[in-house]
Scaffold this motif. Structure first.
Motif, PDB file in Angstrom:
ATOM      1  N   LYS A 179       0.825  -1.208   0.000  1.00 51.40           N
ATOM      2  CA  LYS A 179       0.000   0.000   0.000  1.00 51.40           C
ATOM      3  C   LYS A 179       0.860   1.259   0.000  1.00 51.40           C
ATOM      4  CE  LYS A 179      -3.782   0.030   2.383  1.00 51.40           C
ATOM      5  NZ  LYS A 179      -4.780   0.082   3.483  1.00 51.40           N
ATOM      6  N   SER A 180       1.891   1.278   0.814  1.00 55.83           N
ATOM      7  CA  SER A 180       2.764   2.439   0.896  1.00 55.83           C
ATOM      8  C   SER A 180       3.512   2.663  -0.413  1.00 55.83           C
ATOM      9  CB  SER A 180       3.755   2.263   2.049  1.00 55.83           C
ATOM     10  OG  SER A 180       4.612   3.380   2.163  1.00 55.83           O
ATOM     11  N   VAL A 186       2.028   6.198  -7.287  1.00 54.02           N
ATOM     12  CA  VAL A 186       0.983   7.065  -7.844  1.00 54.02           C
ATOM     13  C   VAL A 186       1.398   8.531  -7.738  1.00 54.02           C
ATOM     14  CG1 VAL A 186      -1.370   7.903  -7.498  1.00 54.02           C
ATOM     15  CG2 VAL A 186      -0.909   5.449  -7.446  1.00 54.02           C
ATOM     16  N   HIS A 187       1.933   8.910  -6.585  1.00 54.50           N
ATOM     17  CA  HIS A 187       2.404  10.275  -6.364  1.00 54.50           C
ATOM     18  C   HIS A 187       3.472  10.647  -7.386  1.00 54.50           C
ATOM     19  CE1 HIS A 187       5.216  13.207  -4.537  1.00 54.50           C
ATOM     20  NE2 HIS A 187       4.137  13.729  -3.980  1.00 54.50           N
ATOM     21  N   GLU A 188       4.464   9.789  -7.572  1.00 51.76           N
ATOM     22  CA  GLU A 188       5.562  10.091  -8.480  1.00 51.76           C
ATOM     23  C   GLU A 188       5.118  10.098  -9.939  1.00 51.76           C
ATOM     24  OE1 GLU A 188       8.631  11.246  -8.379  1.00 51.76           O
ATOM     25  OE2 GLU A 188       8.206  11.588  -6.279  1.00 51.76           O
ATOM     26  N   THR A 189       4.203   9.206 -10.299  1.00 51.72           N
ATOM     27  CA  THR A 189       3.695   9.184 -11.672  1.00 51.72           C
ATOM     28  C   THR A 189       2.978  10.496 -11.983  1.00 51.72           C
ATOM     29  OG1 THR A 189       3.435   6.773 -11.588  1.00 51.72           O
ATOM     30  CG2 THR A 189       2.244   7.940 -13.309  1.00 51.72           C
ATOM     31  N   TYR A 190       2.171  10.951 -11.058  1.00 47.74           N
ATOM     32  CA  TYR A 190       1.442  12.213 -11.236  1.00 47.74           C
ATOM     33  C   TYR A 190       2.410  13.384 -11.417  1.00 47.74           C
ATOM     34  CZ  TYR A 190      -1.396  16.287 -10.001  1.00 47.74           C
ATOM     35  OH  TYR A 190      -2.016  17.509 -10.005  1.00 47.74           O
TER      36      TYR A 190
END
Length: 202
Positions: A179-180, A186-190
């Motif tokens: 999960k972490s 997701v944060h880095e892809t964005y």
């Protein structure tokens, strides 16, 4: 007929726009994930340690992992200088770079081999300001130290501003568990897509 026509339009949008866009996002996310495990076995003039949070009078666990990795690079002769980056988060705290320098000195790194920049608040600012420090001290080849998921974006930025930069991700990370790690990915892809868009328009 109108309802059938609408369904056809939706199907076309899904087929030719949304599906390719989702595939692109997945491919980029996979690239970010795999790049984070990529370590180039080279020596550098300096390690640039990207800033992270300071908690009161101590570095955060994430930041500590980055600093410890830079200390290991120095001790093993992979770099001869360490550049700590990061400005002040809260008014009553030291800057991220100053707290990192203090931690490194306490762990045996000579103060003369530590350089800092204390004004940045983003990854891009970390690197731009660190490049100024590196240039002023004749440091050409640098190892970028951060978390594995952060590597792709950070090294891309470093290369774009003219640094001869190589990835040196932390071998241990505070982002443990599925999960972490997914949240970090997701944060880095964005933010990686955000950086690419900004490059196109600026």
């Amino acid at each position: 007929m109108p309802r059938i026509a609408m369904r056809k339009k939706v199907a076309i949008i899904l087929k030719f726009i949304i599906a390719p866009a989702l595939l692109l996002v997945v491919l980029v996310a996979v690239r970010i994930y795999t790049y984070g495990n990529h370590v180039v076995d080279v020596k550098g003039d300096a390690a640039i340690v990207l800033g992270a949070a300071v908690w009161g009078n101590d570095v955060s666990p994430v930041f500590r992992e980055r600093i410890n990795h830079a200390i290991d690079l120095y001790r093993t002769g992979k770099v001869r200088k360490i550049i700590f980056t990061g400005g002040q988060g809260n008014r009553n705290e030291l800057t991220e770079a100053a707290e990192a320098r203090q931690y490194a000195i306490e762990n045996g790194i000579p103060q003369t081999d530590i350089l800092v920049e204390e004004k940045s608040h983003t990854t891009y600012e970390n690197l731009v300001n660190a490049k100024q420090v590196a240039d002023a001290n004749g440091l050409k080849k640098v190892l970028i130290v951060s978390d594995p998921m952060h590597m792709k974006r950070a090294v891309s930025m470093a290369s774009d501003i003219g640094l001869e930069a190589y990835p040196s991700p932390t071998p241990t990370t505070r982002y443990q568990g599925w999960k972490s790690q997914m949240g970090s990915l997701v944060h880095e892809t964005y933010y990686y897509f955000g950086y690419l868009v900004r490059k196109v328009f600026t």
